[in-house]
Each structure stands twice: as structure tokens, then as C-alpha cells.
Design a protein around this motif. Structure first.
Motif, short mmCIF file in Angstrom:
data_model
loop_
_atom_site.label_atom_id
_atom_site.label_comp_id
_atom_site.label_asym_id
_atom_site.label_seq_id
_atom_site.Cartn_x
_atom_site.Cartn_y
_atom_site.Cartn_z
N ARG A 1 0.82 -1.14 -0.01
CA ARG A 1 -0.25 0.00 0.09
C ARG A 1 0.89 1.43 0.05
N GLU A 2 2.07 1.16 0.82
CA GLU A 2 2.78 2.44 0.65
C GLU A 2 3.51 2.50 -0.64
N CYS A 3 3.90 1.42 -1.04
CA CYS A 3 4.67 1.57 -2.35
C CYS A 3 3.69 2.17 -3.45
N LEU A 4 2.45 1.64 -3.61
CA LEU A 4 1.25 2.19 -4.57
C LEU A 4 1.05 3.55 -4.29
N GLN A 5 1.19 4.03 -3.22
CA GLN A 5 0.72 5.52 -2.61
C GLN A 5 2.02 6.21 -3.26
N LEU A 6 3.21 5.82 -3.10
CA LEU A 6 4.32 6.51 -3.54
C LEU A 6 4.45 6.61 -5.19
N VAL A 7 3.75 5.64 -5.70
CA VAL A 7 3.61 6.01 -7.12
C VAL A 7 2.50 6.73 -7.55
N HIS A 8 1.28 6.75 -6.85
CA HIS A 8 0.52 7.77 -7.14
C HIS A 8 0.79 9.21 -6.88
N ASP A 9 1.55 9.36 -5.76
CA ASP A 9 2.04 10.73 -5.41
C ASP A 9 3.10 11.17 -6.32
N THR A 10 4.03 10.49 -7.08
CA THR A 10 5.17 10.97 -7.69
C THR A 10 5.09 11.02 -9.30
N ARG A 11 4.04 10.15 -9.62
CA ARG A 11 3.85 10.28 -10.98
C ARG A 11 3.33 11.32 -11.76
N MET A 12 3.75 11.62 -12.91
CA MET A 12 3.34 12.97 -13.68
C MET A 12 1.91 12.71 -14.10
N PRO A 13 1.41 13.79 -14.29
CA PRO A 13 -0.08 13.87 -14.71
C PRO A 13 -0.21 13.67 -16.12
N LEU A 14 -1.23 12.99 -16.48
CA LEU A 14 -1.45 12.87 -18.08
C LEU A 14 -1.58 14.39 -18.60
N GLN A 15 -1.21 14.33 -19.93
CA GLN A 15 -1.18 15.60 -20.69
C GLN A 15 -2.27 15.13 -21.72
N PRO A 16 -3.28 16.40 -22.06
CA PRO A 16 -4.14 15.97 -23.01
C PRO A 16 -3.53 16.09 -24.37
#
Length: 85
Positions: free
Chosen positions: A70-85
Motif C-alpha cells: 500500500r505504501e509503495c502504491l501510494q508513492l507511485v500515485h504521489d510521484t507520477r506525472m499527470p497525463l497531458q491531453p
């Protein structure tokens, strides 16, 4: 044996400054060949990773061991770049 003789003739006809380069290349070919033969097909190398598909990764599904998923998954969500249209 013909190829060995042809290779020897080519090496003999090289200018001195290219002999070292030819030797390095032959050693590279040998090392590369040995490495391919010593690796089981299940090992991942750089070339394999470049062409990976989700189905290639299924063999690892369900293999997580640890209690921090869960902590690893949260780290991924927190640090990934937002999608660009």
C-alpha cells in the motif's frame, strides 16, 4: 575451416592501427555469445524489457512478498506525472 583462413587473411591485411580494434570486436562477439548461452530464457535483459508487454509480466503476478504494498502504491500515485491531453 575456410572461414578461419579468410578471417586470418583479413587480419593480416589490416593496417596496424586497426588490429587492436579488430581484436576488441572479436572479444566482444565472444563475450556476447557466451552471455547469451549462459542466460536462461526466463532472465530479463535490456532488450527484453524494451519490448515487454503486459502478458510478458504475468509470470510475476501474485509474487509480491512484503507488507508495504500500500505504501509503495501510494508513492507511485504521489510521484507520477499527470497525463497531458
Amino acid at each position: 575451416m575456410l572461414n578461419r583462413k579468410l578471417l586470418a587473411q583479413e587480419i593480416e591485411s589490416l593496417p596496424p592501427e586497426l588490429v587492436t580494434e579488430a581484436l576488441d570486436f572479436i572479444r566482444f562477439i565472444k563475450a556476447s555469445h557466451l552471455q547469451r548461452q549462459s542466460k536462461p530464457e526466463t532472465n530479463l535483459d535490456t532488450d527484453t524489457l524494451r519490448g515487454s508487454k503486459a502478458k510478458d509480466l504475468l509470470e510475476f503476478a501474485g509474487s509480491w512478498s512484503g507488507d508495504d504494498i500500500r505504501e509503495c502504491l501510494q508513492l507511485v500515485h504521489d510521484t507520477r506525472m499527470p497525463l497531458q491531453p
